[in-house]
Design a protein around this motif. Structure first.
Motif, mmCIF file in Angstrom:
data_model
loop_
_atom_site.group_PDB
_atom_site.id
_atom_site.type_symbol
_atom_site.label_atom_id
_atom_site.label_comp_id
_atom_site.label_asym_id
_atom_site.label_seq_id
_atom_site.Cartn_x
_atom_site.Cartn_y
_atom_site.Cartn_z
ATOM 1 N N THR A 2 0.829 -1.208 0.000
ATOM 2 C CA THR A 2 0.000 0.000 0.000
ATOM 3 C C THR A 2 0.858 1.250 0.000
ATOM 4 N N LEU A 3 1.934 1.233 0.787
ATOM 5 C CA LEU A 3 2.806 2.402 0.822
ATOM 6 C C LEU A 3 3.454 2.636 -0.540
ATOM 7 N N ASN A 4 3.909 1.594 -1.177
ATOM 8 C CA ASN A 4 4.525 1.761 -2.501
ATOM 9 C C ASN A 4 3.536 2.339 -3.502
ATOM 10 N N LEU A 5 2.319 1.848 -3.464
ATOM 11 C CA LEU A 5 1.301 2.338 -4.402
ATOM 12 C C LEU A 5 0.926 3.787 -4.122
ATOM 13 N N THR A 6 0.732 4.125 -2.835
ATOM 14 C CA THR A 6 0.331 5.500 -2.513
ATOM 15 C C THR A 6 1.460 6.485 -2.802
ATOM 16 N N ASN A 7 2.701 6.080 -2.591
ATOM 17 C CA ASN A 7 3.810 6.974 -2.928
ATOM 18 C C ASN A 7 3.862 7.234 -4.431
ATOM 19 N N ALA A 8 3.641 6.185 -5.198
ATOM 20 C CA ALA A 8 3.624 6.361 -6.655
ATOM 21 C C ALA A 8 2.477 7.271 -7.084
ATOM 22 N N ARG A 9 1.316 7.093 -6.497
ATOM 23 C CA ARG A 9 0.161 7.935 -6.847
ATOM 24 C C ARG A 9 0.389 9.373 -6.393
ATOM 25 N N TYR A 10 1.083 9.546 -5.244
ATOM 26 C CA TYR A 10 1.360 10.903 -4.790
ATOM 27 C C TYR A 10 2.345 11.603 -5.716
ATOM 28 N N ARG A 11 3.411 10.887 -6.094
ATOM 29 C CA ARG A 11 4.376 11.496 -7.010
ATOM 30 C C ARG A 11 3.755 11.773 -8.375
ATOM 31 N N GLY A 12 2.747 10.965 -8.735
ATOM 32 C CA GLY A 12 2.062 11.197 -10.013
ATOM 33 C C GLY A 12 0.970 12.232 -9.919
ATOM 34 N N GLY A 13 0.753 12.772 -8.716
ATOM 35 C CA GLY A 13 -0.244 13.818 -8.560
ATOM 36 C C GLY A 13 -1.672 13.302 -8.498
ATOM 37 N N ILE A 14 -1.847 12.006 -8.323
ATOM 38 C CA ILE A 14 -3.202 11.438 -8.277
ATOM 39 C C ILE A 14 -3.783 11.555 -6.872
ATOM 40 N N ASP A 15 -2.998 11.195 -5.823
ATOM 41 C CA ASP A 15 -3.474 11.267 -4.443
ATOM 42 C C ASP A 15 -2.755 12.379 -3.696
ATOM 43 N N THR A 16 -3.375 12.803 -2.580
ATOM 44 C CA THR A 16 -2.738 13.794 -1.722
ATOM 45 C C THR A 16 -1.690 13.121 -0.846
ATOM 46 N N TYR A 17 -0.874 13.938 -0.214
ATOM 47 C CA TYR A 17 0.152 13.384 0.663
ATOM 48 C C TYR A 17 -0.452 12.750 1.913
ATOM 49 N N LEU A 18 -1.670 13.171 2.277
ATOM 50 C CA LEU A 18 -2.318 12.593 3.429
ATOM 51 C C LEU A 18 -2.501 11.083 3.263
ATOM 52 N N THR A 19 -2.808 10.636 2.055
ATOM 53 C CA THR A 19 -2.962 9.208 1.794
ATOM 54 C C THR A 19 -1.635 8.484 1.989
ATOM 55 N N SER A 20 -0.565 9.081 1.482
ATOM 56 C CA SER A 20 0.757 8.483 1.666
ATOM 57 C C SER A 20 1.171 8.480 3.135
ATOM 58 N N LEU A 21 0.807 9.554 3.840
ATOM 59 C CA LEU A 21 1.128 9.645 5.264
ATOM 60 C C LEU A 21 0.428 8.538 6.046
ATOM 61 N N ASP A 22 -0.836 8.307 5.750
ATOM 62 C CA ASP A 22 -1.568 7.228 6.426
ATOM 63 C C ASP A 22 -0.941 5.869 6.129
ATOM 64 N N ALA A 23 -0.488 5.695 4.891
ATOM 65 C CA ALA A 23 0.142 4.421 4.523
ATOM 66 C C ALA A 23 1.451 4.221 5.289
ATOM 67 N N GLN A 24 2.214 5.294 5.482
ATOM 68 C CA GLN A 24 3.454 5.186 6.246
ATOM 69 C C GLN A 24 3.164 4.815 7.702
ATOM 70 N N ARG A 25 2.142 5.444 8.268
ATOM 71 C CA ARG A 25 1.785 5.139 9.647
ATOM 72 C C ARG A 25 1.310 3.697 9.795
ATOM 73 N N GLN A 26 0.532 3.245 8.823
ATOM 74 C CA GLN A 26 0.051 1.865 8.871
ATOM 75 C C GLN A 26 1.203 0.860 8.786
ATOM 76 N N LEU A 27 2.164 1.159 7.919
ATOM 77 C CA LEU A 27 3.312 0.264 7.796
ATOM 78 C C LEU A 27 4.140 0.253 9.064
ATOM 79 N N TYR A 28 4.357 1.408 9.656
ATOM 80 C CA TYR A 28 5.131 1.486 10.891
ATOM 81 C C TYR A 28 4.449 0.700 12.014
ATOM 82 N N SER A 29 3.135 0.868 12.111
ATOM 83 C CA SER A 29 2.379 0.125 13.118
ATOM 84 C C SER A 29 2.412 -1.373 12.830
ATOM 85 N N ALA A 30 2.313 -1.754 11.553
ATOM 86 C CA ALA A 30 2.331 -3.175 11.193
ATOM 87 C C ALA A 30 3.674 -3.803 11.533
#
Length: 518
Positions: free
Chosen positions: A443-471
């Motif tokens: 999920t983090l890899n996908l959201t980072n790619a979408r953020y760099r492509g301008g599709i998603d906001t950074y908030l989505t990538s931030l949530d993915a980072q937090r989820q990975l850290y917690s996991a």
């Protein structure tokens, strides 16, 4: 002399009975089998065969730490000293079963003296005289008396030599009072030995748990370091996008939050690692080599072995704390016999054989021999009920010890059941957490790619980072739970105390009498 020996033999023959209740091991107040159901899929992990800590803890580094602790740990040294103390107390009490022989030798010298008049001679005086009538003249002569005497001193001395062998107030254990107290002391010695084995078992389990805790904290430190590296890169990226007018300032601040969290966790994990080392050093009783510490929980958890398959809950009867509670129960049961025997007369025997002479060369001649026997019986006529109250007190103590013994078994059954419940579900939980971690990475890899492509906001990538850290942290914690669960099973099932089913506890002290049997 022959009569004295016969009296001692007869007294020993009489001392054979006991008023203690016959000991019967209470039935365990727990089911004969372990719980079953969805949470107990691995109940066969309850072990009956004998195992050693090397069979379960297979990492040579952990084995070296345990070996070192078994030599240096201070709690274990205290336990060993307590064993020696209770062994000595048993031997002291056991000595009352036998007569105490006292050998004495003496020499005395006496001199006396008396003075007085023994003889004497006395002589009287003589005298003469003449005279005439009226107008005449007269004259006379005489001599005084004399006497003589002698004074003498009478003195004398004598020597006495003595050699004696005697028995002083030896109690003839007709009603088993001394024998019951000896059995109680022996049971307490066995109980203390079981307590030392419990200390050893706890020590091994604590070292294994502390070693695994260090491994988990080491893995969490690695996770925090990796997260901090990624967060720094994210801060640089979002700041560059902000300077280029692509991203708002909020993206930079959100990336800085992730970085600050990781850096705070880094500081905490360094503290926890240092504390883990301190805990291990205290348990081991000496400084430890850094090479003996694990690199992470992933590797350390794989070195903890599975327990052999078991049969039923009867294995709990050989747990050291259960054995200790049972021997304490035996001791109180024996003391009932001593309290009952105190209600009856106490018979003692004093005997003496010896030689006495005024000359050392004739000390052991036939005429110098003498002997005496003095039996004595005492019976308390009135104690205001203290004797029977002492019996009631001993019975109450035995009943309390029985309840403690049963509670110890019930607590042990619960501990094993809890460990089995955890063991029955931890595999599924660990598998689910690994799937969650894999999904979080993707999920983090996908959201980072979408953020760099301008599709998603950074908030989505931030949530993915937090989820990975917690996991990642959750996965480490679950791996630690699985490993420590195996340690818990080893400890709650008795570990190295799982002996052959024919073993009934510690062997008696060499030369002991009235050894209690299960």
């Amino acid at each position: 002399m022959t009569r004295l020996i016969a009296a001692l033999c007869a007294s020993a023959a009489l001392a054979g009975c006991s008023l203690a209740p016959t000991y019967i091991r209470p039935a365990p107040p727990v089911p004969t089998s372990w719980p079953v159901g969805d949470a107990y899929l691995r109940q066969s992990e309850a072990a009956l065969p004998s195992v050693t800590y090397r069979d379960i803890f297979r990492d040579v580094r952990l084995q070296a730490l345990i070996d070192q602790a078994l030599v240096n740990n201070r709690d274990l040294r205290v336990a060993v000293a307590n064993i020696e103390a209770t062994r000595a107390q048993y031997r002291i009490q056991r000595a009352d079963l036998f007569p105490q022989l006292n050998a004495t030798g003496a020499y005395s010298y006496r001199q006396s003296s008396r003075s007085g008049v023994n003889t004497g001679v006395n002589t009287g005086g003589t005298g003469t005289g003449t005279g005439t009538g009226t107008g005449g003249t007269g004259s006379g002569t005489g001599t005084g008396g004399t006497g003589t005497g002698t004074t003498t001193v009478v003195s004398g001395s004598n020597s006495t030599f003595q050699a004696q062998l005697g028995v002083t107030a030896f109690e003839i254990d007709l009603f088993g009072r001394v024998r019951s107290l000896t059995g109680a002391a022996l049971s307490r010695y066995f109980a203390q030995e079981a307590a030392a084995r419990a200390t050893r078992l706890t020590l091994i389990g604590d070292i294994a748990s502390a070693w695994l805790n260090y491994a988990a904290d080491k893995s969490l430190l690695t996770v925090a370091e990796q997260t901090a590296v990624a967060a720094r890169a994210s801060v640089r990226l979002t700041d560059a996008r902000r300077q280029g007018g692509v991203s708002p300032r909020t993206d930079v601040r959100q990336a800085e939050q992730i970085l600050a969290t990781a850096e705070a966790d880094l500081a905490e994990q360094r503290t926890l690692l240092a504390q883990d080392v301190n805990a291990l050093q205290l348990l081991v009783g000496a400084p430890i080599d850094a090479a003996q510490l694990p690199a992470g929980i992933e590797q350390a958890a794989q070195t903890i072995g599975e327990l052999p398959a078991g049969i039923d809950s009867g294995v709990l009867l050989r747990r050291p704390d259960v054995v200790q509670a049972e021997y304490s129960l035996r001791a109180f049961n024996a003391e009932i016999g001593a309290a009952r025997a105190a209600l009856f007369p106490r018979i003692s025997l004093t005997g003496l054989v010896g030689f006495a002479s005024t000359a050392l060369r004739t000390l052991f001649s036939g005429d110098a021999f003498n002997w005496s026997v003095a039996p004595n019986a005492s019976y308390p006529i009135f104690r205001a009920g203290a004797g029977r109250a002492n019996v009631d007190y001993s019975v109450a103590q035995r009943d309390a010890a029985l309840a403690t013994y049963e509670l110890t078994i019930q607590s042990a059954f619960r501990e094993v059941s809890d460990a089995l419940a955890r063991r029955g579900t931890i595999t599924e939980q660990l598998a689910a957490n690994r799937r969650f971690y894999t999904a979080a990475v993707d999920t983090l890899n996908l959201t980072n790619a979408r953020y760099r492509g301008g599709i998603d906001t950074y908030l989505t990538s931030l949530d993915a980072q937090r989820q990975l850290y917690s996991a990642q942290r959750t996965l480490v914690a679950t791996q630690l739970v699985r490993a420590t669960n195996l340690v818990t099973l080893y400890r709650t099932l008795g570990g190295d105390s799982l002996l052959d089913v024919t073993d009934q506890g510690p062997r008696p002290v060499s030369g002991s009498v009235n050894t209690p049997q299960p």
